[in-house]
Scaffold this motif. Structure first.
Motif, PDB file in Angstrom:
ATOM      1  N   ARG A   1      15.771   2.704 -15.943  1.00  0.00           N
ATOM      2  CA  ARG A   1      16.666   3.232 -14.906  1.00  0.00           C
ATOM      3  C   ARG A   1      16.312   4.674 -14.597  1.00  0.00           C
ATOM      4  O   ARG A   1      15.675   5.361 -15.372  1.00  0.00           O
ATOM      5  CB  ARG A   1      18.107   3.152 -15.410  1.00  0.00           C
ATOM      6  CG  ARG A   1      18.519   1.781 -15.888  1.00  0.00           C
ATOM      7  CD  ARG A   1      19.857   1.820 -16.600  1.00  0.00           C
ATOM      8  NE  ARG A   1      20.931   2.204 -15.685  1.00  0.00           N
ATOM      9  CZ  ARG A   1      21.618   1.347 -14.950  1.00  0.00           C
ATOM     10  NH1 ARG A   1      21.345   0.053 -15.007  1.00  0.00           N
ATOM     11  NH2 ARG A   1      22.596   1.768 -14.167  1.00  0.00           N
ATOM     12  N   CYS A   2      16.784   5.099 -13.432  1.00  0.00           N
ATOM     13  CA  CYS A   2      16.592   6.493 -13.042  1.00  0.00           C
ATOM     14  C   CYS A   2      17.669   7.324 -13.721  1.00  0.00           C
ATOM     15  O   CYS A   2      18.824   7.322 -13.292  1.00  0.00           O
ATOM     16  CB  CYS A   2      16.701   6.634 -11.530  1.00  0.00           C
ATOM     17  SG  CYS A   2      15.443   5.736 -10.623  1.00  0.00           S
ATOM     18  N   GLN A   3      17.309   8.004 -14.776  1.00  0.00           N
ATOM     19  CA  GLN A   3      18.272   8.804 -15.529  1.00  0.00           C
ATOM     20  C   GLN A   3      17.539   9.947 -16.180  1.00  0.00           C
ATOM     21  O   GLN A   3      16.405   9.809 -16.633  1.00  0.00           O
ATOM     22  CB  GLN A   3      18.978   7.952 -16.582  1.00  0.00           C
ATOM     23  CG  GLN A   3      18.051   7.279 -17.578  1.00  0.00           C
ATOM     24  CD  GLN A   3      18.785   6.312 -18.495  1.00  0.00           C
ATOM     25  OE1 GLN A   3      19.886   5.853 -18.171  1.00  0.00           O
ATOM     26  NE2 GLN A   3      18.187   5.989 -19.618  1.00  0.00           N
ATOM     27  N   GLY A   4      18.209  11.094 -16.207  1.00  0.00           N
ATOM     28  CA  GLY A   4      17.584  12.243 -16.807  1.00  0.00           C
ATOM     29  C   GLY A   4      17.723  12.239 -18.304  1.00  0.00           C
ATOM     30  O   GLY A   4      18.509  11.489 -18.859  1.00  0.00           O
ATOM     31  N   PRO A   5      17.017  13.138 -18.987  1.00  0.00           N
ATOM     32  CA  PRO A   5      16.056  14.065 -18.391  1.00  0.00           C
ATOM     33  C   PRO A   5      14.738  13.367 -18.051  1.00  0.00           C
ATOM     34  O   PRO A   5      14.305  12.477 -18.769  1.00  0.00           O
ATOM     35  CB  PRO A   5      15.850  15.116 -19.488  1.00  0.00           C
ATOM     36  CG  PRO A   5      16.088  14.368 -20.757  1.00  0.00           C
ATOM     37  CD  PRO A   5      17.150  13.339 -20.444  1.00  0.00           C
ATOM     38  N   TYR A   6      14.125  13.770 -16.967  1.00  0.00           N
ATOM     39  CA  TYR A   6      12.868  13.200 -16.545  1.00  0.00           C
ATOM     40  C   TYR A   6      11.730  13.785 -17.386  1.00  0.00           C
ATOM     41  O   TYR A   6      11.772  14.930 -17.809  1.00  0.00           O
ATOM     42  CB  TYR A   6      12.635  13.457 -15.055  1.00  0.00           C
ATOM     43  CG  TYR A   6      13.414  12.511 -14.177  1.00  0.00           C
ATOM     44  CD1 TYR A   6      14.793  12.650 -14.029  1.00  0.00           C
ATOM     45  CD2 TYR A   6      12.790  11.461 -13.516  1.00  0.00           C
ATOM     46  CE1 TYR A   6      15.517  11.766 -13.243  1.00  0.00           C
ATOM     47  CE2 TYR A   6      13.502  10.577 -12.731  1.00  0.00           C
ATOM     48  CZ  TYR A   6      14.867  10.736 -12.601  1.00  0.00           C
ATOM     49  OH  TYR A   6      15.577   9.860 -11.825  1.00  0.00           O
ATOM     50  N   ASP A   7      10.724  12.960 -17.609  1.00  0.00           N
ATOM     51  CA  ASP A   7       9.616  13.358 -18.485  1.00  0.00           C
ATOM     52  C   ASP A   7       8.575  14.206 -17.747  1.00  0.00           C
ATOM     53  O   ASP A   7       7.958  15.096 -18.349  1.00  0.00           O
ATOM     54  CB  ASP A   7       8.946  12.120 -19.072  1.00  0.00           C
ATOM     55  CG  ASP A   7       9.914  11.294 -19.914  1.00  0.00           C
ATOM     56  OD1 ASP A   7      10.105  10.101 -19.610  1.00  0.00           O
ATOM     57  OD2 ASP A   7      10.477  11.860 -20.870  1.00  0.00           O
ATOM     58  N   PHE A   8       8.336  13.903 -16.498  1.00  0.00           N
ATOM     59  CA  PHE A   8       7.288  14.579 -15.732  1.00  0.00           C
ATOM     60  C   PHE A   8       7.804  14.924 -14.338  1.00  0.00           C
ATOM     61  O   PHE A   8       8.537  14.127 -13.737  1.00  0.00           O
ATOM     62  CB  PHE A   8       6.044  13.685 -15.598  1.00  0.00           C
ATOM     63  CG  PHE A   8       5.447  13.276 -16.909  1.00  0.00           C
ATOM     64  CD1 PHE A   8       5.680  12.011 -17.425  1.00  0.00           C
ATOM     65  CD2 PHE A   8       4.665  14.155 -17.637  1.00  0.00           C
ATOM     66  CE1 PHE A   8       5.140  11.624 -18.632  1.00  0.00           C
ATOM     67  CE2 PHE A   8       4.123  13.778 -18.850  1.00  0.00           C
ATOM     68  CZ  PHE A   8       4.362  12.511 -19.350  1.00  0.00           C
ATOM     69  N   TRP A   9       7.369  16.071 -13.844  1.00  0.00           N
ATOM     70  CA  TRP A   9       7.713  16.538 -12.504  1.00  0.00           C
ATOM     71  C   TRP A   9       6.449  16.967 -11.779  1.00  0.00           C
ATOM     72  O   TRP A   9       5.524  17.513 -12.393  1.00  0.00           O
ATOM     73  CB  TRP A   9       8.656  17.743 -12.584  1.00  0.00           C
ATOM     74  CG  TRP A   9      10.030  17.409 -13.030  1.00  0.00           C
ATOM     75  CD1 TRP A   9      10.475  17.295 -14.311  1.00  0.00           C
ATOM     76  CD2 TRP A   9      11.162  17.144 -12.185  1.00  0.00           C
ATOM     77  NE1 TRP A   9      11.820  16.968 -14.316  1.00  0.00           N
ATOM     78  CE2 TRP A   9      12.261  16.879 -13.025  1.00  0.00           C
ATOM     79  CE3 TRP A   9      11.355  17.118 -10.798  1.00  0.00           C
ATOM     80  CZ2 TRP A   9      13.524  16.578 -12.536  1.00  0.00           C
ATOM     81  CZ3 TRP A   9      12.612  16.830 -10.311  1.00  0.00           C
ATOM     82  CH2 TRP A   9      13.687  16.561 -11.170  1.00  0.00           C
ATOM     83  N   GLY A  10       6.451  16.741 -10.479  1.00  0.00           N
ATOM     84  CA  GLY A  10       5.386  17.293  -9.660  1.00  0.00           C
ATOM     85  C   GLY A  10       5.717  18.722  -9.250  1.00  0.00           C
ATOM     86  O   GLY A  10       6.779  19.260  -9.571  1.00  0.00           O
ATOM     87  N   GLN A  11       4.789  19.319  -8.505  1.00  0.00           N
ATOM     88  CA  GLN A  11       4.941  20.713  -8.101  1.00  0.00           C
ATOM     89  C   GLN A  11       5.709  20.852  -6.791  1.00  0.00           C
ATOM     90  O   GLN A  11       6.108  21.963  -6.423  1.00  0.00           O
ATOM     91  CB  GLN A  11       3.564  21.378  -7.962  1.00  0.00           C
ATOM     92  CG  GLN A  11       2.849  21.148  -6.636  1.00  0.00           C
ATOM     93  CD  GLN A  11       2.394  19.704  -6.429  1.00  0.00           C
ATOM     94  OE1 GLN A  11       2.374  18.890  -7.342  1.00  0.00           O
ATOM     95  NE2 GLN A  11       2.017  19.388  -5.188  1.00  0.00           N
ATOM     96  N   GLY A  12       5.916  19.759  -6.110  1.00  0.00           N
ATOM     97  CA  GLY A  12       6.687  19.775  -4.874  1.00  0.00           C
ATOM     98  C   GLY A  12       5.823  19.846  -3.630  1.00  0.00           C
ATOM     99  O   GLY A  12       4.700  20.358  -3.655  1.00  0.00           O
ATOM    100  N   THR A  13       6.356  19.316  -2.536  1.00  0.00           N
ATOM    101  CA  THR A  13       5.708  19.403  -1.238  1.00  0.00           C
ATOM    102  C   THR A  13       6.771  19.790  -0.207  1.00  0.00           C
ATOM    103  O   THR A  13       7.882  19.252  -0.217  1.00  0.00           O
ATOM    104  CB  THR A  13       4.993  18.087  -0.869  1.00  0.00           C
ATOM    105  OG1 THR A  13       4.275  18.251   0.350  1.00  0.00           O
ATOM    106  CG2 THR A  13       5.966  16.926  -0.707  1.00  0.00           C
ATOM    107  N   GLN A  14       6.419  20.711   0.674  1.00  0.00           N
ATOM    108  CA  GLN A  14       7.386  21.245   1.633  1.00  0.00           C
ATOM    109  C   GLN A  14       7.511  20.317   2.835  1.00  0.00           C
ATOM    110  O   GLN A  14       6.502  19.916   3.428  1.00  0.00           O
ATOM    111  CB  GLN A  14       6.953  22.636   2.099  1.00  0.00           C
ATOM    112  CG  GLN A  14       7.830  23.233   3.180  1.00  0.00           C
ATOM    113  CD  GLN A  14       9.204  23.627   2.658  1.00  0.00           C
ATOM    114  OE1 GLN A  14       9.331  24.226   1.591  1.00  0.00           O
ATOM    115  NE2 GLN A  14      10.250  23.297   3.418  1.00  0.00           N
ATOM    116  N   VAL A  15       8.749  20.021   3.190  1.00  0.00           N
ATOM    117  CA  VAL A  15       9.055  19.280   4.409  1.00  0.00           C
ATOM    118  C   VAL A  15       9.919  20.173   5.286  1.00  0.00           C
ATOM    119  O   VAL A  15      10.966  20.659   4.843  1.00  0.00           O
ATOM    120  CB  VAL A  15       9.790  17.964   4.091  1.00  0.00           C
ATOM    121  CG1 VAL A  15      10.298  17.300   5.370  1.00  0.00           C
ATOM    122  CG2 VAL A  15       8.885  17.014   3.322  1.00  0.00           C
TER     123      VAL A  15
END
Length: 119
Positions: free
Chosen positions: A101-115
């Protein structure tokens, strides 16, 4: 290990497809969330896809406009965004958690992309 791409400047009503690519992990083994952070705001969960990809969730403001999906052979997760509005502007992040399931804490994060949605 997660890299987002596909952001950019788009006019209101336009579309973008964000991509989350993984290296070193197999996204099929993870639930994946897309988060966004608008200027001056806290980061909010926007969409998620469970490890069993038939289950997806969206916040109310994007339901019917955004679609999250997986491409397991390419080890990618996408966020198709249609009928964009200026309120969708922000930095979009993907995150992976080794859970059904989608539940924190998340193990990995990306650096982000601007929209940016603007005329």
């Amino acid at each position: 290990q997660l890299v987002e791409s596909g952001g950019g400047l788009v006019q209101p009503g336009g579309s973008l497809r964000l991509s989350c690519a993984a290296s070193g992990i197999t996204l099929e083994d993870y639930a994946i969330g897309w988060f966004r952070q608008a200027p001056g705001e806290v980061r909010e969960a926007t969409a998620c896809i469970f490890r069993a990809e038939s289950t997806t969730f969206y916040i109310d403001s994007v339901k019917g406009r955004f679609t999250i999906s997986r491409d397991n052979p390419k080890n990618r997760v996408y966020l198709q965004m249609n009928r964009l509005t200026p309120e969708d502007t922000g930095v979009y992040y993907c995150a992976a958690v080794k859970s059904d399931r989608c539940q924190g804490p998340y193990d990995f994060w990306g650096q982000g992309t601007q929209v940016t949605v603007s005329s």
